[in-house]
Design a protein around this motif. Structure first.
Motif, PDB file in Angstrom:
ATOM      1  N   GLU A  63       0.848  -1.191   0.000  1.00  0.00           N
ATOM      2  CA  GLU A  63       0.000   0.000   0.000  1.00  0.00           C
ATOM      3  C   GLU A  63       0.879   1.234   0.000  1.00  0.00           C
ATOM      4  O   GLU A  63       1.886   1.312   0.717  1.00  0.00           O
ATOM      5  CB  GLU A  63      -0.927  -0.007   1.215  1.00  0.00           C
ATOM      6  CG  GLU A  63      -1.999   1.057   1.154  1.00  0.00           C
ATOM      7  CD  GLU A  63      -3.062   0.874   2.227  1.00  0.00           C
ATOM      8  OE1 GLU A  63      -4.016   1.674   2.237  1.00  0.00           O
ATOM      9  OE2 GLU A  63      -2.930  -0.071   3.033  1.00  0.00           O
ATOM     10  N   ASN A  64       0.482   2.220  -0.815  1.00  0.00           N
ATOM     11  CA  ASN A  64       1.284   3.431  -0.947  1.00  0.00           C
ATOM     12  C   ASN A  64       0.371   4.612  -1.245  1.00  0.00           C
ATOM     13  O   ASN A  64      -0.186   4.721  -2.341  1.00  0.00           O
ATOM     14  CB  ASN A  64       2.318   3.255  -2.065  1.00  0.00           C
ATOM     15  CG  ASN A  64       3.272   4.426  -2.174  1.00  0.00           C
ATOM     16  OD1 ASN A  64       3.334   5.285  -1.298  1.00  0.00           O
ATOM     17  ND2 ASN A  64       4.031   4.476  -3.261  1.00  0.00           N
ATOM     18  N   ASP A  65       0.195   5.491  -0.258  1.00  0.00           N
ATOM     19  CA  ASP A  65      -0.623   6.705  -0.423  1.00  0.00           C
ATOM     20  C   ASP A  65      -2.029   6.397  -0.928  1.00  0.00           C
ATOM     21  O   ASP A  65      -2.546   7.038  -1.851  1.00  0.00           O
ATOM     22  CB  ASP A  65       0.054   7.688  -1.382  1.00  0.00           C
ATOM     23  CG  ASP A  65       1.331   8.279  -0.795  1.00  0.00           C
ATOM     24  OD1 ASP A  65       1.421   8.365   0.450  1.00  0.00           O
ATOM     25  OD2 ASP A  65       2.228   8.640  -1.577  1.00  0.00           O
ATOM     26  N   GLN A 125       0.760  -0.942  -5.034  1.00  0.00           N
ATOM     27  CA  GLN A 125       1.806  -1.051  -6.034  1.00  0.00           C
ATOM     28  C   GLN A 125       2.369  -2.469  -6.070  1.00  0.00           C
ATOM     29  O   GLN A 125       2.634  -3.075  -5.029  1.00  0.00           O
ATOM     30  CB  GLN A 125       2.934  -0.071  -5.721  1.00  0.00           C
ATOM     31  CG  GLN A 125       3.979   0.013  -6.813  1.00  0.00           C
ATOM     32  CD  GLN A 125       4.834   1.264  -6.686  1.00  0.00           C
ATOM     33  OE1 GLN A 125       4.640   2.071  -5.778  1.00  0.00           O
ATOM     34  NE2 GLN A 125       5.762   1.438  -7.595  1.00  0.00           N
TER      35      GLN A 125
END
Length: 237
Positions: free
Chosen positions: A196-198, A202
């Protein structure tokens, strides 16, 4: 009910049962895992290609017939010189070969394609029964890599020894809440295939296409490419 009517009824039941059994058998065959070398031997064409355009007939927002046009980036196994390749599909079925259409503002997705000649046209191709496309992403060092997890077909090869942790320079390496089902998202996060990224997700892993090419075996490369040195497959920035 007379004897003729009884006979016809039994015959219909038996025929229906046979048809159902045949359908289930075909479904099982379609869903059976298949190795990359088996895919290579079945295919007339194996290329790395990028979606450019589609010309589909839609029903209830789903494509049901038509062609996709993809730019050939690397020809591994070809039966003729190819620049833009037409992939035709018709109907809704398991492992169907439809592609999302990129808008004019975005580049298309990249795929490793396994195709056979369309018996109805020498100018176009169709997908194989086990599936036709594996998602490919561009890594931050511009290498091409098969995206993990694999979707679109069930591959029997054990790729664990070839999977690498990678950072990607590719818009299609990002998923959103809407682009994945909750089951996919939770499973892929747990497996480490996503991070999880922002508020987005991804992809983190892939298999270098140079390695994958060798797993295709001799049937996966055109004769003239056997003589070439196995350099890394890279995207031109």
């Amino acid at each position: 009910m007379n004897s003729i009517s009884r006979f016809l009824m039994v015959a219909c039941v038996l025929a229906s049962g046979h048809s159902l059994a045949q359908t289930e058998e075909n479904a099982l065959q379609t869903d059976d895992p298949v190795s990359l070398s088996e895919l290579a031997s079945m295919a007339d064409v194996i290329v790395l290609a990028q979606a450019r355009d589609t010309d589909y007939i839609y029903r209830r927002d789903f494509p049901v017939k038509g062609s996709a046009y993809l730019k050939v980036l690397i020809p591994y196994k070809v039966d003729q010189p190819l620049d833009i390749i037409e992939v035709y599909e018709e109907g809704l079925h398991e492992n169907e070969c439809y592609f999302p259409n990129p808008s004019v503002f975005e580049e298309g997705k990249r795929y490793l394609l396994f195709l056979k000649k369309d018996p109805d046209s020498n100018e176009r191709y169709r997908g194989l029964e086990p599936g036709c496309a594996l998602d490919v992403l561009v890594a931050s060092d511009y290498r091409y890599a098969l995206r993990i997890p694999i979707t679109g077909m069930t591959v029997s090869d054990d790729l664990d020894d070839y999977i690498q942790d990678l950072s990607f320079n590719d818009n299609y390496a990002i998923e959103t809440e809407e682009s994945l089902s909750s089951t996919e998202r939770e499973t892929w996060l747990a497996e480490g295939w996503l991070v999880e990224n922002d508020g987005a997700y991804q992809y983190t892993q892939g298999v270098d296409l140079t390695v994958l090419r060798q797993l295709l075996g001799e049937d996966g490369v055109s004769l003239d490419r056997h003589q070439k040195r196995l350099d890394p497959e890279i995207d031109q920035p």
